[in-house]
Design a protein around this motif. Structure first.
Motif, PDB file in Angstrom:
ATOM      1  N   GLY A  63       0.677  -1.372   0.066  1.00  0.00           N
ATOM      2  CA  GLY A  63       0.087   0.009  -0.015  1.00  0.00           C
ATOM      3  C   GLY A  63       0.794   1.285  -0.101  1.00  0.00           C
ATOM      4  N   ILE A  88      -3.324  -7.473   4.914  1.00  0.00           N
ATOM      5  CA  ILE A  88      -2.782  -6.706   6.183  1.00  0.00           C
ATOM      6  C   ILE A  88      -3.811  -5.954   6.473  1.00  0.00           C
ATOM      7  CG2 ILE A  88      -1.683  -4.919   4.596  1.00  0.00           C
ATOM      8  CD1 ILE A  88       0.396  -4.965   7.124  1.00  0.00           C
ATOM      9  N   ASP A  89      -4.541  -4.926   5.682  1.00  0.00           N
ATOM     10  CA  ASP A  89      -5.729  -4.354   6.252  1.00  0.00           C
ATOM     11  C   ASP A  89      -6.805  -4.692   6.658  1.00  0.00           C
ATOM     12  OD1 ASP A  89      -3.911  -1.948   5.825  1.00  0.00           O
ATOM     13  OD2 ASP A  89      -4.246  -1.800   3.802  1.00  0.00           O
ATOM     14  N   GLU A 134     -13.573  -7.895  -9.056  1.00  0.00           N
ATOM     15  CA  GLU A 134     -12.985  -6.721  -9.489  1.00  0.00           C
ATOM     16  C   GLU A 134     -13.427  -5.445  -8.708  1.00  0.00           C
ATOM     17  OE1 GLU A 134     -13.208  -6.757 -13.483  1.00  0.00           O
ATOM     18  OE2 GLU A 134     -11.610  -8.277 -13.750  1.00  0.00           O
ATOM     19  N   ILE A 135     -12.936  -4.500  -8.465  1.00  0.00           N
ATOM     20  CA  ILE A 135     -13.365  -3.261  -7.933  1.00  0.00           C
ATOM     21  C   ILE A 135     -14.498  -2.497  -8.626  1.00  0.00           C
ATOM     22  CG2 ILE A 135     -11.440  -3.386  -6.283  1.00  0.00           C
ATOM     23  CD1 ILE A 135     -10.344  -0.781  -7.862  1.00  0.00           C
ATOM     24  N   VAL A 153      -4.963   1.207  -4.553  1.00  0.00           N
ATOM     25  CA  VAL A 153      -5.539   0.242  -5.420  1.00  0.00           C
ATOM     26  C   VAL A 153      -6.415   1.203  -6.696  1.00  0.00           C
ATOM     27  CG1 VAL A 153      -7.021  -1.844  -6.096  1.00  0.00           C
ATOM     28  CG2 VAL A 153      -5.890  -1.586  -3.757  1.00  0.00           C
TER      29      VAL A 153
HETATM   30  C1  LIG Z   1      -0.669  -2.027  -4.776  1.00  0.00           C
HETATM   31  S1  LIG Z   1      -1.447  -3.603  -4.274  1.00  0.00           S
HETATM   32  C2  LIG Z   1      -2.161  -3.297  -2.624  1.00  0.00           C
HETATM   33  C3  LIG Z   1      -2.534  -4.445  -1.853  1.00  0.00           C
HETATM   34  C4  LIG Z   1      -2.927  -3.990  -0.711  1.00  0.00           C
HETATM   35  N1  LIG Z   1      -4.150  -3.158  -0.557  1.00  0.00           N
HETATM   36  C5  LIG Z   1      -1.763  -3.648   0.325  1.00  0.00           C
HETATM   37  O1  LIG Z   1      -1.944  -2.443   0.930  1.00  0.00           O
HETATM   38  O2  LIG Z   1      -0.768  -4.407   0.385  1.00  0.00           O
HETATM   39  C6  LIG Z   1      -3.063  -3.658  -5.255  1.00  0.00           C
HETATM   40  C7  LIG Z   1      -3.696  -4.918  -5.138  1.00  0.00           C
HETATM   41  O3  LIG Z   1      -5.115  -4.541  -5.870  1.00  0.00           O
HETATM   42  C8  LIG Z   1      -5.548  -5.519  -6.593  1.00  0.00           C
HETATM   43  N2  LIG Z   1      -6.073  -5.068  -7.796  1.00  0.00           N
HETATM   44  C9  LIG Z   1      -5.551  -4.129  -8.654  1.00  0.00           C
HETATM   45  N3  LIG Z   1      -6.737  -3.816  -9.290  1.00  0.00           N
HETATM   46  C10 LIG Z   1      -7.774  -4.381  -9.174  1.00  0.00           C
HETATM   47  C11 LIG Z   1      -9.193  -4.487  -9.521  1.00  0.00           C
HETATM   48  N4  LIG Z   1      -9.634  -3.700 -10.767  1.00  0.00           N
HETATM   49  N5  LIG Z   1     -10.035  -5.276  -9.010  1.00  0.00           N
HETATM   50  C12 LIG Z   1      -9.853  -5.875  -7.868  1.00  0.00           C
HETATM   51  N6  LIG Z   1      -8.506  -6.091  -7.482  1.00  0.00           N
HETATM   52  C13 LIG Z   1      -7.545  -5.381  -8.011  1.00  0.00           C
HETATM   53  C14 LIG Z   1      -4.042  -6.256  -6.981  1.00  0.00           C
HETATM   54  O4  LIG Z   1      -4.503  -7.809  -7.483  1.00  0.00           O
HETATM   55  C15 LIG Z   1      -3.272  -6.285  -5.904  1.00  0.00           C
HETATM   56  O5  LIG Z   1      -3.446  -7.205  -5.028  1.00  0.00           O
END
Ligand SMILES: C[S@@+](CC[C@H](N)C(=O)[O-])C[C@H]1O[C@@H](n2cnc3c(N)ncnc32)[C@H](O)[C@@H]1O
Length: 287
Positions: A63, A88-89, A134-135, A153
């Motif tokens: 993050g 983690i969060d 997916e978000i 993210v």
């Molecule tokens: C920068 S990492 C952050 C992970 C976590 N939030 C952290 O703080 O460690 C981005 C994460 O978001 C996921 N991600 C990215 N785009 C996404 C989407 N459109 N839908 C779902 N997950 C997504 C990736 O697979 C990855 O695990």
């Protein structure tokens, strides 16, 4: 790149990052060895938070902030983490909402979900569920979540308006959006913006703070606020930018103070017709 190409690039990047957690040797400058050592992901959590977590959850931290430290979370609440990575969060939120609450993590990358579920098992936490999805298309019903968190993210999404529409759909009336993300502030020359954001890892591009506020308002949020939590100096990216043929000394004054991690807050309004129900069903008062 179009939105689907962006998504594939993001998925590949985080598949590799999840694998790196189990294979990388030693950590040199902070908890994040999945991403290497950088000014963005390192030293986001204090030891009172990380001591009780499995090492692989801390090492997988990718993050750019610490939304669980800034979000207000109460026992009994339901939290959703958009792009939960190694979890983690989600694990930290689960502790805050307690056994009567629930923390969901949502991620699209299989390797990250496997890592997160393994971290949940090691932590022995039961009020957690990791969902694949997916978000831009959240697999939860309308009005079902008290707090949405996310950590670096939303800047990765090629369709941020859709993410924000989905966020407000799943939040309950009065629900809170409490997200860490990379944002930019002020004018930055386009080419420089692209190079610096590449360093920061924002494949789809971070929003300007004003643009973020406008998109939140357009989605229907109120009480919107953006607070910088870490402002990046061009020095942080000197090595990488020099390798890309950028004159870092010339660039410094153009970008100084303009790239930052920020905490973004907003609230889903309560409609007149929802007021009685929302008050009656606040956490802890329906007993
Ligand atoms: C920068 S990492 C952050 C992970 C976590 N939030 C952290 O703080 O460690 C981005 C994460 O978001 C996921 N991600 C990215 N785009 C996404 C989407 N459109 N839908 C779902 N997950 C997504 C990736 O697979 C990855 O695990």
């Amino acid at each position: 790149m179009d939105a689907s190409e962006v998504k594939e690039a993001v998925r590949e990047k985080y598949t590799a990052a999840a694998r790196a957690v189990n294979t990388a040797e030693g950590s040199c400058c902070g908890p994040s060895k999945a991403s290497g050592c950088d000014a963005i992901t390192s030293n986001l959590y204090d030891t009172t938070q990380t001591d009780a977590l499995p090492e692989t959850a801390v090492l997988a931290s990718l993050g750019c902030g610490n939304p669980t430290a800034l979000a207000q979370l109460s026992p009994g609440e339901t939290v959703l983490d958009l792009g939960s990575g190694g979890g983690i969060d989600v694990l930290l939120s689960a502790r805050r909402v307690g056994p009567t609450g629930k923390a969901y993590g949502l991620d699209m990358t299989d390797e990250m979900l496997a890592l997160a579920r393994e971290n949940q098992r090691k932590a022995g936490v039961e009020n957690v569920e990791f969902l694949k999805g997916e978000i831009e298309n959240i697999p939860l019903p309308d009005n079902s979540v008290d707090v949405i968190i996310s950590n670096c993210v939303i800047n990765l999404s090629g369709d941020k308006d859709r993410v924000l529409r989905e966020a407000i759909r799943v939040l309950k009336p009065g629900g809170r959006f409490a997200v860490s993300d990379v944002v930019t502030r002020g004018e930055v020359p386009a080419e420089m913006r692209e190079k610096v954001l590449l360093w920061v890892g924002c494949i789809a591009g971070a929003l300007r703070d004003k643009e973020y506020e406008d998109k939140l308002a357009k989605a229907g949020f109120q009480s919107i606020g953006i607070e910088p939590t870490r402002v990046y100096a061009v020095e942080d990216a000197r090595e990488l930018l020099a390798g890309k043929g950028v004159d870092v000394d010339a660039l410094a004054p153009l970008v100084e103070g303009k790239f930052m991690s920020a905490f973004i807050r907003a609230v889903k309004p309560v409609k007149e017709t929802e007021k009685t129900t929302a008050t009656c069903c606040a956490p802890g008062c329906c007993g």
